[in-house]
Design a protein around this motif. Sequence first.
Motif, PDB file in Angstrom:
ATOM      1  N   ILE A  36       0.819  -1.212   0.000  1.00 51.01           N
ATOM      2  CA  ILE A  36       0.000   0.000   0.000  1.00 51.01           C
ATOM      3  C   ILE A  36       0.857   1.269   0.000  1.00 51.01           C
ATOM      4  N   VAL A  68     -10.027  -7.700  -6.548  1.00 45.82           N
ATOM      5  CA  VAL A  68      -9.401  -6.392  -6.699  1.00 45.82           C
ATOM      6  C   VAL A  68      -7.900  -6.520  -6.984  1.00 45.82           C
ATOM      7  N   ASP A  69      -7.268  -7.564  -6.469  1.00 46.23           N
ATOM      8  CA  ASP A  69      -5.821  -7.725  -6.606  1.00 46.23           C
ATOM      9  C   ASP A  69      -5.361  -7.805  -8.057  1.00 46.23           C
ATOM     10  N   PHE A  74      -3.655  -1.585  -9.080  1.00 49.07           N
ATOM     11  CA  PHE A  74      -3.830  -1.959  -7.679  1.00 49.07           C
ATOM     12  C   PHE A  74      -2.457  -2.172  -7.048  1.00 49.07           C
ATOM     13  N   PHE A  77      -3.811  -4.111  -0.375  1.00 50.83           N
ATOM     14  CA  PHE A  77      -5.025  -4.232   0.434  1.00 50.83           C
ATOM     15  C   PHE A  77      -4.589  -4.323   1.886  1.00 50.83           C
ATOM     16  N   THR A  90      -7.486   0.274   0.324  1.00 51.80           N
ATOM     17  CA  THR A  90      -6.948  -0.252  -0.925  1.00 51.80           C
ATOM     18  C   THR A  90      -6.096   0.832  -1.554  1.00 51.80           C
ATOM     19  N   TRP A  92      -3.901   2.332  -4.833  1.00 50.32           N
ATOM     20  CA  TRP A  92      -3.950   2.390  -6.294  1.00 50.32           C
ATOM     21  C   TRP A  92      -2.864   3.326  -6.806  1.00 50.32           C
ATOM     22  N   TRP A 101     -11.836   0.303 -11.307  1.00 48.59           N
ATOM     23  CA  TRP A 101     -12.275  -0.792 -10.443  1.00 48.59           C
ATOM     24  C   TRP A 101     -13.713  -0.574  -9.971  1.00 48.59           C
TER      25      TRP A 101
END
Length: 139
Positions: A36, A68-69, A74, A77, A90, A92, A101
């Motif tokens: 992240i 989402v991965d 991305f 998470f 999350t 990005w 997304w």
Amino acid sequence: MKLINSDGQNTVLELNESSVTYKDDTYDIIIHDGDISQAGHIATNNFVVKPDHVETLIERFSNRKGNVDNYQGFTGFMLIKNEQKLTVLTGWKTIEDFNAWVNSEAFQNSHVKKENRVKEKGSEHLEAMPVRENYTVEA
């Protein structure tokens, strides 16, 4: 990391080995997939969970599908916890990646339908509707 919302308000997200400081509170890191800290945009969902349901929701997030991965842009998470407060973050690369997304069929199927059900019927797990926030990351 300095996080700035669309109103220009900012907060700090300080990552440590097993905890984070977010909005002046210390949270335990429950799940951290990806990185992240490489994000240019961070989206959060903040939940206040009924006391007897915290572990149930942690288990659900631990078994998440991870759709989402696989989305372009991305970076990571994270699920963090402070007593009854759970926050999903999350990361990005850009806000455009995040918006792609949100507009995807996978997001619509997994989030919008659940959100509409909670609005209509309430939730056996949550004290109130989750609060979503979006931040630009300032280096």
